[in-house]
Design a protein around this motif. Sequence first.
Motif, PDB file in Angstrom:
ATOM      1  N   SER A 162      -0.926   1.051  10.060  1.00 32.37           N
ATOM      2  CA  SER A 162      -0.675  -0.313  10.793  1.00 32.37           C
ATOM      3  C   SER A 162      -1.392  -1.156   9.930  1.00 32.37           C
ATOM      4  CB  SER A 162      -1.424  -0.063  12.101  1.00 32.37           C
ATOM      5  OG  SER A 162      -1.444  -1.179  12.815  1.00 32.37           O
ATOM      6  N   VAL A 163      -2.392  -1.004   9.332  1.00 29.64           N
ATOM      7  CA  VAL A 163      -3.355  -1.853   8.471  1.00 29.64           C
ATOM      8  C   VAL A 163      -2.582  -2.263   7.254  1.00 29.64           C
ATOM      9  CG1 VAL A 163      -5.432  -2.430   7.265  1.00 29.64           C
ATOM     10  CG2 VAL A 163      -5.533  -1.576   9.476  1.00 29.64           C
ATOM     11  N   GLY A 164      -2.117  -1.127   6.630  1.00 30.56           N
ATOM     12  CA  GLY A 164      -1.397  -1.347   5.490  1.00 30.56           C
ATOM     13  C   GLY A 164       0.088  -2.266   5.557  1.00 30.56           C
ATOM     14  N   ASN A 165       0.548  -1.928   6.676  1.00 33.48           N
ATOM     15  CA  ASN A 165       1.814  -2.728   7.003  1.00 33.48           C
ATOM     16  C   ASN A 165       1.499  -4.434   7.027  1.00 33.48           C
ATOM     17  OD1 ASN A 165       3.415  -0.496   7.157  1.00 33.48           O
ATOM     18  ND2 ASN A 165       3.382  -0.255   9.540  1.00 33.48           N
ATOM     19  N   ASP A 166       0.489  -4.533   7.964  1.00 33.39           N
ATOM     20  CA  ASP A 166      -0.259  -6.049   7.846  1.00 33.39           C
ATOM     21  C   ASP A 166      -0.475  -6.647   6.610  1.00 33.39           C
ATOM     22  OD1 ASP A 166       0.169  -5.938  10.788  1.00 33.39           O
ATOM     23  OD2 ASP A 166      -1.919  -5.629  11.071  1.00 33.39           O
ATOM     24  N   LEU A 167      -0.990  -5.686   5.792  1.00 33.46           N
ATOM     25  CA  LEU A 167      -1.317  -6.469   4.314  1.00 33.46           C
ATOM     26  C   LEU A 167      -0.034  -6.710   3.538  1.00 33.46           C
ATOM     27  CD1 LEU A 167      -4.481  -4.238   3.592  1.00 33.46           C
ATOM     28  CD2 LEU A 167      -4.352  -6.440   4.194  1.00 33.46           C
ATOM     29  N   ILE A 168       0.804  -5.711   3.481  1.00 39.44           N
ATOM     30  CA  ILE A 168       1.990  -5.904   2.886  1.00 39.44           C
ATOM     31  C   ILE A 168       2.827  -7.069   3.380  1.00 39.44           C
ATOM     32  CG2 ILE A 168       4.440  -4.891   2.610  1.00 39.44           C
ATOM     33  CD1 ILE A 168       2.427  -3.528   0.734  1.00 39.44           C
TER      34      ILE A 168
ATOM     35  N   MET B 254      10.799  -7.138   7.704  1.00 39.56           N
ATOM     36  CA  MET B 254       9.437  -6.701   8.122  1.00 39.56           C
ATOM     37  C   MET B 254       9.201  -5.273   8.066  1.00 39.56           C
ATOM     38  SD  MET B 254       7.686  -9.496   8.726  1.00 39.56           S
ATOM     39  CE  MET B 254       6.587  -9.321   9.706  1.00 39.56           C
ATOM     40  N   VAL B 255       7.760  -5.050   7.546  1.00 39.08           N
ATOM     41  CA  VAL B 255       7.675  -3.566   7.711  1.00 39.08           C
ATOM     42  C   VAL B 255       6.880  -3.309   8.909  1.00 39.08           C
ATOM     43  CG1 VAL B 255       6.245  -1.908   6.320  1.00 39.08           C
ATOM     44  CG2 VAL B 255       7.197  -3.780   5.157  1.00 39.08           C
ATOM     45  N   ILE B 256       7.579  -2.492   9.750  1.00 40.34           N
ATOM     46  CA  ILE B 256       6.900  -2.199  11.087  1.00 40.34           C
ATOM     47  C   ILE B 256       7.185  -0.567  11.226  1.00 40.34           C
ATOM     48  CG2 ILE B 256       7.700  -4.358  12.310  1.00 40.34           C
ATOM     49  CD1 ILE B 256      10.202  -2.875  12.946  1.00 40.34           C
ATOM     50  N   ASN B 257       7.292   0.175   9.984  1.00 42.96           N
ATOM     51  CA  ASN B 257       7.244   1.604  10.210  1.00 42.96           C
ATOM     52  C   ASN B 257       6.102   2.181  10.737  1.00 42.96           C
ATOM     53  OD1 ASN B 257       8.748   0.804   7.560  1.00 42.96           O
ATOM     54  ND2 ASN B 257      10.051   2.292   8.510  1.00 42.96           N
TER      55      ASN B 257
END
Length: 287
Positions: free
Chosen positions: A90-96, A107-110
């Motif tokens: 979740s943190v990685g998705n936010d950063l990307i 959006m990266v929401i995986n």
Amino acid sequence: MNIIASPDKKSVTGWGFTSYSLKVLALLLMTLDHIYYYLGGGILPVPHFFTLLGRISAPLFLFAMAEGFSHTHDRKAYLKRMYIASVLMSVGNDLINSYLPHPNGAMVINGMFATLFLVGLYIWAVELLVESVKEKNRKKTGAALAMFLIPVFSSIAVTLFLGNAAGVSFIGRMAVRVLSTLIPSPIFVEGSVFWVALGIGFYFLRDKKIGLSVFYVLMSGFFFLSAAGGGMTYENLFILNDQWFMILSLPFILLYNGQRGRRMKYFFYVYYPLHVYVLVVLARILA
């Protein structure tokens, strides 16, 4: 890595798919789906059937998780690993999304880790509640209800925020984001309530192939009927509303031979987020 704990068997016997081979198949089909999502749309000429095949992957992961959860010797450790993986992704998705946004706005929401975590948590809660009723144990009843309700409260808080987003301060928005990361919501995880219910159903029907098949066909049929409501056209059924294509997972599920198969402890945990982020970076380079 073993995203999903598997039957404690050291050798593979019998014909069919092992837990390991089902997860590898799911991983490959998931990758095709993500290639279509992140590299399609004008960046590369990715065929649409990639995403149709991707509809097969999530049910296979959920089935393997349900089977594995019935065999794991340490449920707490298993759920802890899944929870940590969900938070990190979740943190990685936010950063990307913030610093390396997709060139087409995708959006990266995986976040399948969070879904699998909730499936395991609710399976355990159901069994604990049944035990507490038989034993008339109030402590177990309270623990089971807490396991059920805490994620629900998270859903309510996030829903209220979404309904009043314009009037919420930056700090409030950040607080809700942290809440949804630390306490996965059955509504907002990947696949929403449907995937959570599917995983729970797989667990309690794991030794009943006919019952499992009927359950799965009904779940797939729900998506087909929902799609058909928009018209029996190719565009509607195969492009706009193609989730019913998950029905093709059923033959692979029925061919599961009850064996764990090969074991790769960390591979799946690492591959899932890493391949998504690599595809986003590749999309930026190619675009």
